[in-house]
Design a protein around this motif. Structure first.
Motif, short mmCIF file in Angstrom:
data_model
loop_
_atom_site.label_atom_id
_atom_site.label_comp_id
_atom_site.label_asym_id
_atom_site.label_seq_id
_atom_site.Cartn_x
_atom_site.Cartn_y
_atom_site.Cartn_z
N ILE A 1 0.85 -1.20 0.00
CA ILE A 1 0.00 0.00 0.00
C ILE A 1 0.88 1.24 0.00
O ILE A 1 1.72 1.41 0.88
N VAL A 2 0.67 2.09 -1.01
CA VAL A 2 1.47 3.32 -1.12
C VAL A 2 0.58 4.53 -0.85
O VAL A 2 -0.63 4.53 -1.11
N ALA A 3 1.22 5.56 -0.30
CA ALA A 3 0.53 6.83 -0.07
C ALA A 3 0.63 7.66 -1.35
O ALA A 3 1.72 8.10 -1.72
N ASP A 4 -0.49 7.82 -2.06
CA ASP A 4 -0.47 8.54 -3.33
C ASP A 4 -0.59 10.05 -3.10
O ASP A 4 -0.75 10.52 -1.99
N ALA B 1 2.56 7.20 7.07
CA ALA B 1 1.34 6.56 6.57
C ALA B 1 1.61 5.14 6.10
O ALA B 1 0.86 4.21 6.41
N GLU B 2 2.71 4.97 5.36
CA GLU B 2 3.00 3.64 4.81
C GLU B 2 3.42 2.65 5.89
O GLU B 2 3.23 1.44 5.73
N LYS B 3 3.95 3.14 7.02
CA LYS B 3 4.21 2.25 8.16
C LYS B 3 2.89 1.71 8.71
O LYS B 3 2.76 0.53 9.02
N GLN B 4 1.91 2.61 8.83
CA GLN B 4 0.58 2.18 9.31
C GLN B 4 -0.07 1.25 8.29
O GLN B 4 -0.69 0.25 8.67
N PHE B 5 0.06 1.57 7.02
CA PHE B 5 -0.52 0.72 5.98
C PHE B 5 0.10 -0.67 6.01
O PHE B 5 -0.57 -1.67 5.77
N GLN B 6 1.43 -0.73 6.31
CA GLN B 6 2.11 -2.03 6.33
C GLN B 6 1.52 -2.95 7.38
O GLN B 6 1.38 -4.16 7.16
N GLU C 1 7.33 13.79 2.54
CA GLU C 1 8.08 12.54 2.70
C GLU C 1 7.82 11.93 4.08
O GLU C 1 7.67 10.72 4.22
N LYS C 2 7.76 12.81 5.10
CA LYS C 2 7.52 12.33 6.47
C LYS C 2 6.10 11.76 6.60
O LYS C 2 5.89 10.70 7.19
N ILE C 3 5.14 12.45 6.01
CA ILE C 3 3.76 11.96 6.04
C ILE C 3 3.67 10.62 5.32
O ILE C 3 3.03 9.68 5.79
N LYS C 4 4.33 10.55 4.16
CA LYS C 4 4.31 9.32 3.36
C LYS C 4 4.93 8.16 4.14
O LYS C 4 4.36 7.06 4.20
N GLU C 5 6.05 8.41 4.80
CA GLU C 5 6.73 7.38 5.58
C GLU C 5 5.85 6.88 6.73
O GLU C 5 5.69 5.67 6.93
#
Length: 440
Positions: free
Chosen positions: A132-135, A280-285, A274-278
């Motif tokens: 899951i990626v943060a678009d 968010a993707e930790k939570q998505f993982q 970049e920080k938000i993306k990082e």
């Protein structure tokens, strides 16, 4: 004492336990002597009550108790020594002609045996592993949410799109009188939104609960009701406007970065994204990992074939709980629990065959990591090792908490093992696409 096992088939057996008087008489005699020493019966000095009277009063119940203890201990020892992997517990077979008046006894117990099977991790139909990626859309929304959170409220005279409205919801019949602040954007449908547009402080708006919000949880909060209370709730409401505000978004600058992440952690909008993306993707993982574990579980249950001692398990379920079940209830309960039991057996097989069992030191380390993560959320980034050890000890002394953490660690070990040993079909998706595909 003599114990023998008769195999009925691959999944069922009967254990016969034969008890002779010599197996229990000495122990019963010893207990009766102790009773005699302590017996306080009118007409006799303490310790001088005739043994015949003690035997008559207590002998049979003591003998029955000791025989039952002897059977249980011997049966457990036999199952351990014979390395019998059983399901449920041994079930005593009813003997119509049984009598406690004999000296020698014979008892039979039904056993349900765990099946032998192999777990094949070579999935014929590939299991999907989601990445899951943060678009850009998600990042845009998150930046705007941060701007709103640190923005300022500006009062307005009349409601327009994007405004926040504070007022009181009322329904006299249901005794609803709840002051709430709502976002106009959360009101569902153009018809409902038009009722708010142009409204001023003091105006009363007539509404209906059905389809009022884009999410029923927002209706729960707005009306101060429980989930059960709003289920299929269809009532009229009035909403009296008391305040109208719009959030003036905070500027995306260094002051905002410092408020969100601390001084100089983020220094540009690019770094913010970049920080938000990082994060968010930790939570998505975490969500993707849980979905993957669920998918593997489903696959293994559906594709690992073995029989269960179904009739035995139904009989066992009928008597195992606090309240006895009828045969029909037990059959229904077995049907509901069969899938879970199958996965327990599969999981146990995978753990045993691949030496994935956990030890106490691993559990302590895992718990320590969990505690450190919890403390970090409250700003305690470098706790003392002794303080950590004390907290871990307290956490693991709680049986329920220890069991929960142990289950989490087992799941982590299994997931890591599956990732290394199963070939998945990797699919990159946005969070919205993930939700649509997985929770459709």
């Amino acid at each position: 004492m003599n114990i023998t096992k008769e195999s009925i088939d691959a999944l069922n057996a009967v254990v016969k336990v034969e008890v002779s008087a010599a197996d229990y008489q000495d122990k019963v005699a010893q207990i009766l002597q102790d009773y005699r020493k302590k017996a306080d019966i009118p007409g006799f000095r303490k310790g001088h009550v005739p043994m015949g009277m003690i035997k008559k009063q207590y002998g049979k119940s003591i003998m029955i108790d000791e025989v039952n203890k002897l059977i249980q201990e011997s049966l457990n020892k036999f199952l351990t020594e014979e390395k019998l992997d059983i399901l449920g517990n041994p079930l005593p077979k009813i003997q119509d002609d049984f009598s406690w008046d004999a000296d020698d006894y014979s008892f039979e117990f039904e056993l349900g045996l765990a099946p032998e099977f192999e777990v094949n991790l070579d999935a014929k139909k590939k299991i999907t592993q989601y990445n899951i990626v943060a678009d850009k859309d998600l990042l845009d929304k998150e930046v705007e949410n941060i701007q709103k959170r640190f923005g300022k409220l500006v009062s307005k005279e009349a409601v327009e799109e994007g405004d926040n409205i504070t007022g009181t919801f009322v329904n006299e019949e249901k005794e609803i009188n709840k002051k709430s602040t709502i976002e106009l954007a959360s009101i569902k449908g153009k018809v409902n939104q038009k009722k708010f547009i142009g409204a001023k402080v003091g105006d009363v708006i007539e509404l209906k609960t059905k389809g009022l919000f884009d999410d029923d949880h927002k209706l729960m909060g707005a009306l101060g009701l429980t989930h059960d209370e709003i289920h299929e709730l269809e009532i009229p409401l009035t909403f009296t406007v008391e305040e109208i505000n719009v959030t003036e978004l905070a500027e995306v600058n260094q002051e905002l970065f410092d408020k969100v992440f601390g001084p100089d952690v983020v220094k540009s909008e690019e770094e913010l994204r970049e920080k938000i993306k990082e994060d968010a993707e930790k939570q998505f993982q975490t969500q993707a990992d849980q979905q993957l574990l669920n998918a593997v579980t489903e696959y293994l249950v559906e594709n690992t074939n073995f029989d269960l001692p179904a009739e035995f398990l139904k009989k066992w379920l009928a008597v195992a709980g606090e309240k006895p079940m009828t045969p029909e209830q037990a059959a229904e309960e077995f049907e509901k629990s069969e899938k879970g039991l199958r996965y327990q057996l599969i999981e146990g097989k995978v753990l045993k065959d691949n030496e994935l069992q956990i030890n106490f030191e691993e559990l302590k380390d895992f718990t320590k990591g969990f505690v450190k993560a919890q403390m970090a959320q409250y700003g305690q980034l470098n706790p003392e090792e002794k303080d950590l050890d004390d907290i871990v000890q307290r956490v693991l002394s709680n049986q329920d908490e220890a069991k929960r953490l142990q289950e989490q660690l087992v799941s982590k070990k299994l997931l890591d093992f599956y990732k290394e040993n199963i070939t998945f079909k990797v699919k990159e998706v946005t969070y919205e696409e993930f939700v649509k595909e997985v929770y459709k």
